[in-house]
Design a protein around this motif. Structure first.
Motif, mmCIF file in Angstrom:
data_model
loop_
_atom_site.group_PDB
_atom_site.id
_atom_site.type_symbol
_atom_site.label_atom_id
_atom_site.label_comp_id
_atom_site.label_asym_id
_atom_site.label_seq_id
_atom_site.Cartn_x
_atom_site.Cartn_y
_atom_site.Cartn_z
ATOM 1 N N HIS A 316 0.874 -1.331 -0.052
ATOM 2 C CA HIS A 316 -0.057 -0.174 -0.478
ATOM 3 C C HIS A 316 0.642 1.191 0.048
ATOM 4 C CE1 HIS A 316 -3.068 -3.004 0.203
ATOM 5 N NE2 HIS A 316 -4.083 -2.124 1.304
ATOM 6 N N LEU A 317 2.199 0.932 0.709
ATOM 7 C CA LEU A 317 2.674 2.042 0.497
ATOM 8 C C LEU A 317 3.058 1.908 -1.014
ATOM 9 C CD1 LEU A 317 5.480 2.710 3.713
ATOM 10 C CD2 LEU A 317 3.580 3.791 3.317
ATOM 11 N N ARG A 318 3.652 1.172 -1.496
ATOM 12 C CA ARG A 318 4.382 1.555 -2.505
ATOM 13 C C ARG A 318 3.145 2.053 -3.954
ATOM 14 N NH1 ARG A 318 5.183 -2.812 -6.793
ATOM 15 N NH2 ARG A 318 6.383 -2.296 -8.170
ATOM 16 N N ALA A 319 2.217 1.734 -3.844
ATOM 17 C CA ALA A 319 0.997 1.964 -4.714
ATOM 18 C C ALA A 319 0.643 3.432 -3.861
ATOM 19 C CB ALA A 319 0.000 1.237 -4.338
ATOM 20 N N SER A 320 0.631 4.071 -3.067
ATOM 21 C CA SER A 320 0.178 5.086 -3.081
ATOM 22 C C SER A 320 0.883 6.139 -3.332
ATOM 23 C CB SER A 320 -0.009 5.215 -0.918
ATOM 24 O OG SER A 320 -1.147 4.458 -0.585
ATOM 25 N N ALA A 321 2.635 6.425 -3.341
ATOM 26 C CA ALA A 321 3.368 6.618 -3.731
ATOM 27 C C ALA A 321 3.936 6.976 -5.299
ATOM 28 C CB ALA A 321 4.746 5.689 -3.363
ATOM 29 N N MET A 322 3.257 5.631 -5.842
ATOM 30 C CA MET A 322 2.920 5.781 -7.497
ATOM 31 C C MET A 322 1.778 7.417 -7.727
ATOM 32 S SD MET A 322 4.913 4.262 -7.907
ATOM 33 C CE MET A 322 6.466 2.994 -7.733
ATOM 34 N N ILE A 323 0.685 6.929 -6.590
ATOM 35 C CA ILE A 323 -0.869 7.624 -6.345
ATOM 36 C C ILE A 323 -0.474 9.050 -6.719
ATOM 37 C CG2 ILE A 323 -2.928 7.917 -6.172
ATOM 38 C CD1 ILE A 323 -2.990 4.912 -6.242
ATOM 39 N N ALA A 346 -3.093 1.363 5.011
ATOM 40 C CA ALA A 346 -1.720 1.011 5.385
ATOM 41 C C ALA A 346 -0.696 1.238 7.466
ATOM 42 C CB ALA A 346 -0.628 1.277 4.316
ATOM 43 N N VAL A 347 -1.692 2.238 7.198
ATOM 44 C CA VAL A 347 -1.793 3.040 8.656
ATOM 45 C C VAL A 347 -2.349 1.650 10.064
ATOM 46 C CG1 VAL A 347 -2.421 4.600 10.512
ATOM 47 C CG2 VAL A 347 -1.665 5.492 7.983
ATOM 48 N N PHE A 348 -3.697 1.231 9.844
ATOM 49 C CA PHE A 348 -3.766 0.318 10.875
ATOM 50 C C PHE A 348 -3.098 -1.250 10.481
ATOM 51 C CE2 PHE A 348 -6.581 -3.767 10.686
ATOM 52 C CZ PHE A 348 -7.085 -3.541 12.087
ATOM 53 N N GLY A 355 2.164 -2.704 17.915
ATOM 54 C CA GLY A 355 1.816 -2.596 19.766
ATOM 55 C C GLY A 355 0.549 -1.948 19.352
ATOM 56 N N GLY A 356 -0.943 -1.155 18.769
ATOM 57 C CA GLY A 356 -1.172 -0.904 18.739
ATOM 58 C C GLY A 356 -1.362 0.577 18.924
ATOM 59 N N HIS A 357 -0.088 1.493 18.789
ATOM 60 C CA HIS A 357 -0.178 2.853 18.568
ATOM 61 C C HIS A 357 -0.345 3.404 17.108
ATOM 62 C CE1 HIS A 357 0.838 1.927 22.795
ATOM 63 N NE2 HIS A 357 2.053 1.774 22.510
ATOM 64 N N VAL A 358 -0.895 4.610 16.888
ATOM 65 C CA VAL A 358 -0.857 5.321 15.438
ATOM 66 C C VAL A 358 -0.600 6.611 16.537
ATOM 67 C CG1 VAL A 358 -2.124 6.326 14.197
ATOM 68 C CG2 VAL A 358 -3.102 3.872 15.398
ATOM 69 N N GLU A 359 0.998 6.892 15.614
ATOM 70 C CA GLU A 359 0.769 8.192 15.425
ATOM 71 C C GLU A 359 1.450 9.067 14.213
ATOM 72 O OE1 GLU A 359 3.367 7.282 18.572
ATOM 73 O OE2 GLU A 359 4.755 6.319 17.319
ATOM 74 N N ARG A 360 1.345 10.354 14.294
ATOM 75 C CA ARG A 360 2.474 10.685 12.968
ATOM 76 C C ARG A 360 4.009 10.204 13.552
ATOM 77 N NH1 ARG A 360 1.265 16.236 9.955
ATOM 78 N NH2 ARG A 360 -1.381 16.136 10.964
ATOM 79 N N GLY A 361 4.549 10.055 11.658
ATOM 80 C CA GLY A 361 5.403 9.343 11.337
ATOM 81 C C GLY A 361 5.398 7.726 11.887
ATOM 82 N N ILE A 362 4.505 7.318 12.330
ATOM 83 C CA ILE A 362 4.210 5.534 12.050
ATOM 84 C C ILE A 362 4.833 4.874 10.538
ATOM 85 C CG2 ILE A 362 1.787 5.642 11.591
ATOM 86 C CD1 ILE A 362 1.302 3.209 13.284
ATOM 87 N N LYS A 394 -4.800 12.863 9.984
ATOM 88 C CA LYS A 394 -6.056 12.921 9.647
ATOM 89 C C LYS A 394 -7.363 11.737 10.607
ATOM 90 C CE LYS A 394 -7.229 15.737 6.484
ATOM 91 N NZ LYS A 394 -6.431 16.209 5.392
ATOM 92 N N PHE A 395 -5.876 10.845 10.736
ATOM 93 C CA PHE A 395 -6.758 9.366 11.275
ATOM 94 C C PHE A 395 -6.195 8.986 12.016
ATOM 95 C CE2 PHE A 395 -7.102 4.746 9.771
ATOM 96 C CZ PHE A 395 -8.771 4.658 10.161
ATOM 97 N N GLU A 396 -4.854 9.201 12.664
ATOM 98 C CA GLU A 396 -4.512 9.123 13.752
ATOM 99 C C GLU A 396 -5.788 9.258 15.407
ATOM 100 O OE1 GLU A 396 -0.827 11.190 15.502
ATOM 101 O OE2 GLU A 396 -1.343 13.263 15.187
ATOM 102 N N LYS A 397 -6.521 10.534 15.040
ATOM 103 C CA LYS A 397 -7.295 10.772 16.693
ATOM 104 C C LYS A 397 -8.103 9.817 16.600
ATOM 105 C CE LYS A 397 -5.885 15.526 16.316
ATOM 106 N NZ LYS A 397 -5.953 15.082 15.215
ATOM 107 N N THR A 398 -8.397 9.583 15.648
ATOM 108 C CA THR A 398 -10.280 8.514 15.378
ATOM 109 C C THR A 398 -9.999 7.193 15.202
ATOM 110 O OG1 THR A 398 -10.028 9.272 13.275
ATOM 111 C CG2 THR A 398 -11.725 10.290 14.523
#
Ligand code: SER
Length: 639
Positions: A316-323, A346-348, A355-362, A394-398
């Motif tokens: 998903h990172l690769r496809a996202s980079a292309m898009i 990808a973030v999920f 370990g279940g954490h989400v944050e910017r820079g993940i 945008k997604f990290e909080k929710t």
């Protein structure tokens, strides 16, 4: 052999040894095309030439086409599926046919010096078994026999598809149209009128009879055949003989020329050349896998759960980079929505590894992407990263609050229905597919009609947001609304009318459409007089009253220009463009003074979508005008 070398060898073989011209690939993202969001095969941009228009580069063409297949997104996670891939292609536009194509591609696959050096004994082929209309592909069967024989390999058509009970000389397998017919819309009965296609012949690589299935594999006790998905065989190339077109009475007519459309997945070819059954072990996927391992301190191929998440993040990172490199940013519509889905999924999965954490820079940094020599002009990683991080933000909080809601429901054995999925989307930004995936993997129960209800809710919400000031769908999926489409056609009518009233110097400088109005900028020195404004408005409404037909045609850019089509930012369009013509059929052009001598009212290069007939638009009004710069006037038009 690294993957770039395979790409290079293929293009060299077809250009230097087989007289093909290398053409530039089409853009990955087809903007404003309501039928397809992404290019998904190399032949898509070549349709007009396969139909018979002469191509400026001749009759033998080749390239490597970046593709995205969105239908495969949820398959990603196993050892072979990717959303982004490159398709190596060669085409004969009414030049060579079966008796040259099949030997060409076979030679490329097996030649050790300038080809891929595959063992010809590991190759098997399929052909079309025929139907009421088109006979069995005896020609290809005969050619394949000769080819194999020339490598001292006995080759017969198999009497059975089951590889276990097939004769030891069985090399050629005949399949029905569901497998061995290709068109953009599938087998003949699914082809719309005018669609082109034909029988095809696929080549498969055998990883070996010793190939063992995992004891949990659902294929374990099933008979294997070359088209089977168990993993022993993999399809590495498809020669389509584009020879037919669906006609008005539902049958197939011969095209004026017999074409070849070959496509071979670059990553798959690299898998077989490197005898590697896991696409994520290839050099260009490892460029993503390694930073993921380092970032989350995990090891690829250590456990099925970890592997699945690593693969999803990598792909998903690769496809996202292309898009992102193609100029798209995450949004709630079309390509932007697919990008959002890819990043959020990808973030999920990154959070599962983290370990279940989400944050910017993940998300990990990917270095030296450009070394893989993609046929896409890549943006520098820091620019790609900015888009990714913005979306993570945008997604990290929710994500966390949404997960709590979702898991609570799963834990309580409450059904996950469409209404719940929609609420989760609206309040926490969970794309439907992500909710579905998490629910499935955590043994939640999903309502059968969940997607349907989700879509209904979505639509309902759109109705509301049309009038509300700030809705998350504003400028998002709302753009797809009929009003927007109507205003899009109004923009064409407006440009034509302005040129008739003010002169041919008028050309579009910009436009912006919301559900409420069209804002249109064009070159002209001074504001329009009241009379001019009225004349333009009347002309548009007259064109609407005439119920003009709007038609779309695909053609080479130079042909469109020759026909007088207007285009805005011409250089941004690919070689093959869509042209929308308003009016021009005999019945409607009678009494509108502004029609040109060819009988149409407007012709523009544009990706649409547009109304089918101008009467769908209703009455328009020019609301306001402004002079926004030196020689640029802005008009606001409403329905
Ligand atoms: N169009 C065919 C395919 O996608 C061959 O290029 O398989």
């Amino acid at each position: 052999m690294n993957t770039c070398e395979i790409r290079k060898r293929y293009l060299n073989y077809f250009t230097n040894l087989r007289g093909h011209k290398k053409i530039s690939p089409a853009s990955l993202v087809l903007e404003n095309d309501s039928t397809t969001l992404f290019t998904s095969s190399g032949m898509q941009p070549l349709v007009p030439y396969l139909l018979g228009s002469p191509h400026p580069d001749g009759k033998r063409l080749t390239n490597s086409q970046p593709c995205i297949r969105t239908q495969d997104i949820n398959e990603v996670g196993d050892n072979r599926h990717l959303t982004f891939f490159e398709m190596l292609g060669n085409w004969s536009l009414g030049d060579y046919f079966k008796s040259q194509q099949l030997p060409f591609i076979f030679e490329f696959l097996v030649n050790q010096e300038y080809g891929l050096g595959l063992d010809p004994r590991r190759l098997y082929v399929s052909v079309f078994e025929g139907n009421e209309e088109v006979e069995k592909d005896y020609a290809s069967i005969g050619i394949w026999k000769e080819i194999f024989n020339s490598y001292d390999i006995p080759a017969e058509e198999s009497l059975t598809l089951d590889i276990g009970s097939a004769n030891r000389n069985a090399r050629i397998f005949a399949y029905p149209a569901s497998k061995n017919w290709w068109s953009r819309s599938g087998p003949p009965e699914q082809m719309p009128i005018g669609e082109i296609g034909g029988p095809d012949s696929e080549i498969f690589y055998d990883f070996g009879a010793e190939f063992k299935l995992h004891e949990n594999s659902k294929f374990k006790d099933k008979p294997c055949h070359i088209n089977c998905d168990c993993g022993r065989f993999i399809e590495i190339g498809n020669s389509v003989f584009i020879q037919y077109k669906k006609n008005e009475v539902g049958g197939l007519s011969e095209l004026p020329q017999k074409n070849v459309d070959f496509g071979g997945g670059l990553e798959r070819l690299s898998m077989v050349v490197n005898n590697q059954q896991d696409v994520f072990m290839l050099d260009l996927m490892q460029r993503f896998v390694r930073p993921i391992e380092a970032k989350y301190n995990v090891t690829y191929l250590s456990s099925p759960k970890v592997d699945t998440s690593i693969r999803i993040v990598a792909d998903h990172l690769r496809a996202s980079a292309m898009i992102i490199s193609s100029g798209v940013t995450p949004s709630n519509k079309e390509a932007g929505y697919v990008l959002r889905r890819l990043i959020r999924r990808a973030v999920f999965h990154a959070s599962l590894l983290h370990g279940g954490h989400v944050e910017r820079g993940i998300l990990p940094d990917i270095a030296n992407l450009e070394l893989d020599d993609y046929p896409i002009q890549l943006k520098p990683w820091n620019e790609i990263k900015e888009v990714l991080e913005n979306e993570v933000g945008k997604f990290e909080k929710t994500l966390a609050t949404g997960l709590v809601k979702l898991r609570k429901r799963i834990y309580n054995k409450q059904i996950i229905d469409g209404k719940f999925a929609f609420d989760l989307y609206q309040s926490d930004g969970f794309p439907f597919e992500l909710t579905e995936e998490i629910a499935k993997s955590e043994s939640g129960v999903i309502a059968k009609d969940a997607l349907l209800v989700f879509q209904k809710e979505f639509k309902k919400h759109r109705e509301i947001s049309r009038t509300s000031v700030a809705g998350m769908f504003k400028g998002g999926l709302a753009d797809q609304e009929e009003r927007t489409i109507r205003l899009h056609t109004v923009a064409h009518l407006l440009q034509s009318s302005l040129r008739h009233v003010l002169g041919k110097h008028v050309s579009q400088k910009g436009q912006h459409i919301t559900g409420e109005r069209l804002r249109f900028d064009f070159s002209h020195q001074s504001k329009l007089t009241e009379d001019q404004l009225k004349e333009v408005e009347d002309m548009i409404n007259e064109a609407i009253n005439q119920d003009l037909v709007v038609t779309k045609q695909e053609m080479p850019k130079h042909e469109a220009i020759k026909q007088g089509a207007l285009g805005f930012f011409l250089e941004r369009y690919p070689e093959i463009v869509s042209v929308y013509t308003i009016g021009g059929d005999a019945n409607t052009s009678a009494n509108l003074s502004a029609f040109n001598s060819d009988g149409w009212f407007s012709k523009e290069i544009c990706n649409g979508p547009h109304v089918a007939r101008t009467s769908e638009i209703g009455h328009v009004r020019i609301k306001k005008q402004e002079k926004i710069g030196d020689g640029v006037i802005r008009l606001y038009v409403t329905l």
